[in-house]
Design a protein around this motif. Sequence first.
Motif, PDB file in Angstrom:
ATOM      1  N   GLN A   1      -4.953  15.206   1.147  1.00  0.00           N
ATOM      2  CA  GLN A   1      -5.383  13.734   1.018  1.00  0.00           C
ATOM      3  C   GLN A   1      -4.624  12.948   2.059  1.00  0.00           C
ATOM      4  O   GLN A   1      -3.459  12.908   2.197  1.00  0.00           O
ATOM      5  N   LEU A   2      -5.438  12.221   2.835  1.00  0.00           N
ATOM      6  CA  LEU A   2      -4.902  11.287   3.805  1.00  0.00           C
ATOM      7  C   LEU A   2      -5.040   9.774   3.216  1.00  0.00           C
ATOM      8  O   LEU A   2      -6.177   9.408   2.916  1.00  0.00           O
ATOM      9  N   ILE A   3      -3.927   8.953   3.268  1.00  0.00           N
ATOM     10  CA  ILE A   3      -3.863   7.646   2.896  1.00  0.00           C
ATOM     11  C   ILE A   3      -3.889   6.994   4.135  1.00  0.00           C
ATOM     12  O   ILE A   3      -2.906   7.085   4.708  1.00  0.00           O
ATOM     13  N   VAL A   4      -4.991   6.059   4.583  1.00  0.00           N
ATOM     14  CA  VAL A   4      -4.767   5.379   5.777  1.00  0.00           C
ATOM     15  C   VAL A   4      -5.419   4.162   5.871  1.00  0.00           C
ATOM     16  O   VAL A   4      -5.619   3.551   4.803  1.00  0.00           O
ATOM     17  N   VAL A   5      -5.050   3.427   6.996  1.00  0.00           N
ATOM     18  CA  VAL A   5      -5.794   2.249   7.194  1.00  0.00           C
ATOM     19  C   VAL A   5      -6.675   2.312   8.510  1.00  0.00           C
ATOM     20  O   VAL A   5      -6.824   3.351   9.180  1.00  0.00           O
TER      21      VAL A   5
ATOM     22  N   ALA B   1      -6.454  -1.740  16.662  1.00  0.00           N
ATOM     23  CA  ALA B   1      -5.699  -2.478  15.459  1.00  0.00           C
ATOM     24  C   ALA B   1      -6.557  -2.941  14.688  1.00  0.00           C
ATOM     25  O   ALA B   1      -6.212  -3.410  13.561  1.00  0.00           O
ATOM     26  N   GLY B   2      -8.072  -3.177  14.723  1.00  0.00           N
ATOM     27  CA  GLY B   2      -8.927  -3.450  13.968  1.00  0.00           C
ATOM     28  C   GLY B   2      -8.998  -5.013  14.283  1.00  0.00           C
ATOM     29  O   GLY B   2     -10.067  -5.580  14.527  1.00  0.00           O
TER      30      GLY B   2
ATOM     31  N   GLY C   1      -3.364  -3.112   9.396  1.00  0.00           N
ATOM     32  CA  GLY C   1      -2.880  -3.405   7.930  1.00  0.00           C
ATOM     33  C   GLY C   1      -2.026  -4.489   7.857  1.00  0.00           C
ATOM     34  O   GLY C   1      -1.735  -4.877   6.703  1.00  0.00           O
ATOM     35  N   HIS C   2      -1.423  -5.001   8.746  1.00  0.00           N
ATOM     36  CA  HIS C   2      -0.094  -6.099   8.469  1.00  0.00           C
ATOM     37  C   HIS C   2      -1.047  -7.541   8.485  1.00  0.00           C
ATOM     38  O   HIS C   2      -1.916  -7.429   9.253  1.00  0.00           O
TER      39      HIS C   2
ATOM     40  N   TYR D   1       0.642  -1.199  -0.169  1.00  0.00           N
ATOM     41  CA  TYR D   1      -0.197   0.114  -0.159  1.00  0.00           C
ATOM     42  C   TYR D   1       0.762   1.257   0.094  1.00  0.00           C
ATOM     43  O   TYR D   1       0.790   2.264  -0.754  1.00  0.00           O
ATOM     44  N   GLY D   2       1.876   1.263   0.915  1.00  0.00           N
ATOM     45  CA  GLY D   2       2.749   2.530   0.885  1.00  0.00           C
ATOM     46  C   GLY D   2       3.719   2.369  -0.154  1.00  0.00           C
ATOM     47  O   GLY D   2       4.064   3.395  -1.106  1.00  0.00           O
TER      48      GLY D   2
END
Length: 578
Positions: A299-303, A500-501, A469-470, A261-262
Amino acid sequence: MVFHPPSWVPQLPFDPPDSIPIAEFMQNEQYGRYPISQSRNPFTCGVTGRTYAVNEFFARCDDLSRAIARRMRWSPNEGTTWDKVLAIFSLNSIDWLTVCYAIHRLSGIVSPANAAYSAAELEHQLKSSGAKTLVTCVPLLEIALQAARAVGIPDDKVFVFSLPGVDDSSIRFKAVEDLIREGAQLPALEALRWTKGQGARQPAFLCYSSGTSGLPKAVMISHRNVIANAMQHTAFDKPARARRGITTQNTLGPLPLSHIYGLVVVSHTGPYRGDGIIVLPSFEFEQYLGAIQRFRVAQLIVVPPIIIRLLRTQEVCQKYDLSSVRFVYSGAAPLGDETISDLKKIYPQWTIGQAYGMTETSTVVTSTSEDDVVNRSSGSLIPGARLKLLAPNGEEITEHDQPGELYVQAPSVVLGYLNNEQATAETFVVHDDGRWIRTGDEGLVTLAPSGNEHVVIVDRIKELIKVKGHQVAPAELEAHLLTHPVVSDCAVIDTPDERAGEVPKAFVVKTPAYAAKPDDEVAAAIVKHVADHKASYKWLRGGVEFLDAIPKSPSGKILRRLLRDKEKAKRGRTGAKL
């Protein structure tokens, strides 16, 4: 039935070039990149403000390639690409891509490693990728050296990034900045002599993924794969940006550049369309908010865990000016409709969109247009991508709102897994209409109020756990748990976590010798066993629960869904949030 991008989505202006390295594509306006003279500086340190213009950045890449060529005795056109593998195990740096393009200039391969790895995990990646040299940073140097020495990489082939606020003056390892200065004094290298189609055949990156199942595998991502995804994503976003009069903008992505993603969405798509990328070494919340304010980030690119943090710490957020933010782009895991609604109540001016992709597709397959947002969806197919949904019996789904496993076809779909023919054959399948990747994800296609088709991710068929995201493979943790004398049998599942989701939780059957030991004492020993050997995002933060037996199918496969149902019912009884 094959699903295609909506009719409004522009087609690619030309086929992604297949005979050039990524860096040539990224700096050559002939291939559609935003005019260099009008572009923002590609990478800017969000802590110090240190930055370089486009031409300066690529000059530094060339200088670094000369220094590495001399020290490693690598030549652009001699030896195989597999003789020239460099691993990066570091926190983020504005010179991360400088190193990547320097290696590509030598026709080599870059293998990004997660900065949260333990020495054993890094050692595995160095060994399986065949890395001959390593770039790290002072905070990770001890782990890096332990792994490098274990695989025979000598200390003089280990280099370090200079990070903001980190004193590296006393170490004896050469800094990347010193190599760049060294290379500026060396003669130019001979030009690359690539054959037709080499950019489509040759890996640029070896990124590690668990794929649809199993332990981490090296994903072979070609130069053309990355080029294609940058073109696809840029073409998809172009109409909405044009309607808003957006030429370029500052984007903030605190995601690890080792993560696909990054690596692609942040570091390639952004600079290709002229945007400036604000780079932070790692995610520290107030530093993150301060960078938004200082650099007027649009723009924010996030998880999803970052979204949760924004919601849960409004007393901190209110100390910063976030009024520049226009678009919040979330990926790596689905974001709940309720979470999006809560965030919109606080920041009504923000558009919040989602995307879907995976390492094996060089990231983006579906994306959200700012003109067509549906909260529960991951957007529409991007140019050049096609989708099929297959039912468990193998039949193709032809109706809207009927779930099935996603199969994807796109120019960004990767070459396969390194030295793993079985996993490659299981994941990259050939049908009558070509080669498809079997994603292991369940989704559906629905019609949005706009009339456009959107893709909704329903559930993961694959058994991966997503922690901030990991990717965490249950099989990896289960194999490790079984090395402990306490554990007779075990299974690992995901359990929800606000920050952490998801986090891993272990179900364990004790060995007879430990059956009488107190559960708390045994659980603590198991948790410590994982913490001592695995990256922190793999720790058993969901806890340990003891069972008399692990539910399994007649063939011996762990029935994790039954354990997830058990866990969900338990949370329901205790009133915990799902």
